[in-house]
Design a protein around this motif. Structure first.
Motif, PDB file in Angstrom:
ATOM      1  N   LEU A  22       0.805  -1.210   0.000  1.00  0.00           N
ATOM      2  CA  LEU A  22       0.000   0.000   0.000  1.00  0.00           C
ATOM      3  C   LEU A  22       0.838   1.260   0.000  1.00  0.00           C
ATOM      4  O   LEU A  22       0.403   2.300  -0.483  1.00  0.00           O
ATOM      5  CB  LEU A  22      -0.937  -0.011   1.214  1.00  0.00           C
ATOM      6  N   SER A  23       2.038   1.195   0.549  1.00  0.00           N
ATOM      7  CA  SER A  23       2.883   2.378   0.598  1.00  0.00           C
ATOM      8  C   SER A  23       3.912   2.407  -0.505  1.00  0.00           C
ATOM      9  O   SER A  23       4.774   3.268  -0.539  1.00  0.00           O
ATOM     10  CB  SER A  23       3.600   2.440   1.953  1.00  0.00           C
ATOM     11  N   ARG A  24       3.806   1.467  -1.439  1.00  0.00           N
ATOM     12  CA  ARG A  24       4.833   1.332  -2.472  1.00  0.00           C
ATOM     13  C   ARG A  24       4.286   1.706  -3.831  1.00  0.00           C
ATOM     14  O   ARG A  24       3.255   1.231  -4.251  1.00  0.00           O
ATOM     15  CB  ARG A  24       5.337  -0.116  -2.497  1.00  0.00           C
ATOM     16  N   ARG A  25       4.963   2.605  -4.513  1.00  0.00           N
ATOM     17  CA  ARG A  25       4.563   2.961  -5.863  1.00  0.00           C
ATOM     18  C   ARG A  25       5.149   1.950  -6.832  1.00  0.00           C
ATOM     19  O   ARG A  25       6.308   1.590  -6.738  1.00  0.00           O
ATOM     20  CB  ARG A  25       5.050   4.362  -6.236  1.00  0.00           C
ATOM     21  N   LEU A  26       4.308   1.529  -7.782  1.00  0.00           N
ATOM     22  CA  LEU A  26       4.770   0.550  -8.749  1.00  0.00           C
ATOM     23  C   LEU A  26       5.309   1.250  -9.986  1.00  0.00           C
ATOM     24  O   LEU A  26       5.093   2.431 -10.204  1.00  0.00           O
ATOM     25  CB  LEU A  26       3.621  -0.388  -9.120  1.00  0.00           C
ATOM     26  N   GLY A  27       5.986   0.483 -10.831  1.00  0.00           N
ATOM     27  CA  GLY A  27       6.506   1.021 -12.076  1.00  0.00           C
ATOM     28  C   GLY A  27       7.736   1.870 -11.886  1.00  0.00           C
ATOM     29  O   GLY A  27       8.019   2.742 -12.690  1.00  0.00           O
ATOM     30  N   GLU A  28       8.495   1.633 -10.820  1.00  0.00           N
ATOM     31  CA  GLU A  28       9.648   2.467 -10.548  1.00  0.00           C
ATOM     32  C   GLU A  28      10.822   2.179 -11.474  1.00  0.00           C
ATOM     33  O   GLU A  28      11.836   2.853 -11.413  1.00  0.00           O
ATOM     34  CB  GLU A  28      10.074   2.276  -9.089  1.00  0.00           C
ATOM     35  N   ASP A  29      10.670   1.154 -12.316  1.00  0.00           N
ATOM     36  CA  ASP A  29      11.774   0.860 -13.226  1.00  0.00           C
ATOM     37  C   ASP A  29      11.825   1.818 -14.411  1.00  0.00           C
ATOM     38  O   ASP A  29      12.706   1.743 -15.233  1.00  0.00           O
ATOM     39  CB  ASP A  29      11.672  -0.586 -13.739  1.00  0.00           C
ATOM     40  N   ALA A 219      -7.010   5.264  -7.182  1.00  0.00           N
ATOM     41  CA  ALA A 219      -5.746   4.847  -6.556  1.00  0.00           C
ATOM     42  C   ALA A 219      -4.634   5.830  -6.914  1.00  0.00           C
ATOM     43  O   ALA A 219      -3.806   5.567  -7.797  1.00  0.00           O
ATOM     44  CB  ALA A 219      -5.392   3.431  -6.988  1.00  0.00           C
ATOM     45  N   SER A 220      -4.583   6.952  -6.216  1.00  0.00           N
ATOM     46  CA  SER A 220      -3.646   8.023  -6.562  1.00  0.00           C
ATOM     47  C   SER A 220      -2.195   7.631  -6.345  1.00  0.00           C
ATOM     48  O   SER A 220      -1.292   8.287  -6.849  1.00  0.00           O
ATOM     49  CB  SER A 220      -3.974   9.280  -5.748  1.00  0.00           C
ATOM     50  N   TRP A 221      -1.929   6.560  -5.581  1.00  0.00           N
ATOM     51  CA  TRP A 221      -0.555   6.116  -5.335  1.00  0.00           C
ATOM     52  C   TRP A 221       0.002   5.260  -6.474  1.00  0.00           C
ATOM     53  O   TRP A 221       1.179   4.944  -6.497  1.00  0.00           O
ATOM     54  CB  TRP A 221      -0.488   5.312  -4.030  1.00  0.00           C
ATOM     55  N   GLU A 222      -0.847   4.868  -7.436  1.00  0.00           N
ATOM     56  CA  GLU A 222      -0.422   4.000  -8.522  1.00  0.00           C
ATOM     57  C   GLU A 222       0.030   4.818  -9.733  1.00  0.00           C
ATOM     58  O   GLU A 222      -0.506   5.891 -10.012  1.00  0.00           O
ATOM     59  CB  GLU A 222      -1.581   3.087  -8.965  1.00  0.00           C
ATOM     60  N   ILE A 223       1.005   4.282 -10.475  1.00  0.00           N
ATOM     61  CA  ILE A 223       1.425   4.938 -11.708  1.00  0.00           C
ATOM     62  C   ILE A 223       0.312   4.903 -12.749  1.00  0.00           C
ATOM     63  O   ILE A 223       0.253   5.714 -13.671  1.00  0.00           O
ATOM     64  CB  ILE A 223       2.712   4.288 -12.260  1.00  0.00           C
ATOM     65  N   SER A 224      -0.614   3.953 -12.607  1.00  0.00           N
ATOM     66  CA  SER A 224      -1.737   3.834 -13.552  1.00  0.00           C
ATOM     67  C   SER A 224      -2.926   4.712 -13.172  1.00  0.00           C
ATOM     68  O   SER A 224      -3.966   4.671 -13.842  1.00  0.00           O
ATOM     69  CB  SER A 224      -2.194   2.376 -13.642  1.00  0.00           C
ATOM     70  N   TYR A 225      -2.806   5.529 -12.124  1.00  0.00           N
ATOM     71  CA  TYR A 225      -3.885   6.422 -11.678  1.00  0.00           C
ATOM     72  C   TYR A 225      -4.248   7.412 -12.779  1.00  0.00           C
ATOM     73  O   TYR A 225      -3.381   7.978 -13.435  1.00  0.00           O
ATOM     74  CB  TYR A 225      -3.414   7.170 -10.433  1.00  0.00           C
ATOM     75  N   ARG A 226      -5.556   7.614 -12.994  1.00  0.00           N
ATOM     76  CA  ARG A 226      -6.033   8.547 -14.005  1.00  0.00           C
ATOM     77  C   ARG A 226      -7.040   9.513 -13.380  1.00  0.00           C
ATOM     78  O   ARG A 226      -8.226   9.226 -13.260  1.00  0.00           O
ATOM     79  CB  ARG A 226      -6.669   7.786 -15.187  1.00  0.00           C
ATOM     80  N   LYS A 227      -6.545  10.662 -12.958  1.00  0.00           N
ATOM     81  CA  LYS A 227      -7.363  11.667 -12.285  1.00  0.00           C
ATOM     82  C   LYS A 227      -8.493  12.166 -13.170  1.00  0.00           C
ATOM     83  O   LYS A 227      -9.604  12.442 -12.695  1.00  0.00           O
ATOM     84  CB  LYS A 227      -6.481  12.843 -11.853  1.00  0.00           C
TER      85      LYS A 227
END
Length: 267
Positions: A22-29, A219-227
């Motif tokens: 939950l505290s980790r952002r994905l796609g950090e590569d 899911a604002s913490w995700e790289i896939s978040y779409r505001k």
């Protein structure tokens, strides 16, 4: 750089996080993601042919034609970057036929389909069955257990899968089950010494798409978040260029979103 995309980011960044994520952002590569539109229905034949040709050339939605290096980068992001050794039936050679008798050296392979109870299954395997699995939950990947039964290695991104292959993860004796959103790339980690026994949990594609839509717009913490989806209804999403069908078929058959599917992909 990052541009909008459809399901191209699901394997690495579209699934519901477990309690350890939950505290980790994905796609950090830093792998680039791309918008890949669904072919528009009810176009005349000439328009369809033109669109298919544009997609074949890497020109999606009128965008600049992609060079080979960029297209390869998208392919790695979408399919995981690893290719399994294939058997005579063109299926991954080191996945055990489930009709065969279980060998003590076999390792379970859970193909985690996004928004299909995968996070729940991971926690059940972890806490109820006391099974060890790999997931990068703290800092850089390492062969340590920062959380009970969770080896701090990454099997959910192309970079992590490559690292897991290089250290021969499945032969390390450190995991009881391998979990990955990438079916083909994940199966490439298995070896003749430790073959995989694959299983998954499926969900109706429409229900899955709706669940994913609501998750990505909140899911604002995700790289896939779409505001910008905040005020959209699911029908708006389904009619848009962001929706793309047959993600599971494409992952099983190694087919990119800009490639047409036909009956041969079901064989």
């Amino acid at each position: 750089h990052e541009v909008d995309l459809n399901y191209a980011d699901i394997p690495a960044a579209g699934f519901q996080p477990s309690i350890h994520q939950l505290s980790r952002r994905l796609g950090e590569d830093g792998i680039t993601q791309v918008q890949i539109p669904t072919p528009v229905q009810n176009q005349n034949q000439n328009q369809v042919q033109e669109q298919n040709q544009n997609q074949a050339n890497g020109n999606w939605k009128g965008k600049k034609v992609l060079d080979e290096e960029t297209k390869q980068r998208y392919r790695i992001n979408y399919l995981g970057g690893l290719s399994p050794v294939l058997g005579e039936d063109d299926s991954p050679k080191n996945l055990r036929n489930l009709w065969s008798e279980r060998d003590e050296s076999d390792i379970a392979f859970f193909w985690h389909i996004p928004k299909a109870s995968g996070s729940t299954m991971k926690n059940i395997m972890n806490f109820c069955f006391d099974l060890k699995r790999a997931e990068n939950v703290r800092g850089e990947p390492s062969m340590t257990f920062p959380v009970k039964n969770v080896l701090n290695m990454d099997t959910h991104t192309p970079k992590g899968l490559q690292q897991s292959l290089e250290i021969n993860l499945v032969n390390s004796g450190q995991i009881d089950v391998l979990v990955s959103n990438y079916f083909l790339a994940g199966s490439a980690l298995f070896t003749p010494e430790h073959q995989g026994r694959a299983f998954t949990i499926m969900r109706h594609p429409i229900e899955l798409a709706e669940s994913l839509f609501h998750y990505r717009k909140s899911a604002s913490w995700e790289i896939s978040y779409r505001k910008k989806w905040k005020h959209w209804a699911f029908a708006d999403y389904a009619k848009s260029d962001y929706y793309m069908a047959n993600w599971m078929v494409r992952q099983l058959s190694g087919t990119m979103p800009n490639e047409d599917l036909d009956e041969t992909h079901l064989e």
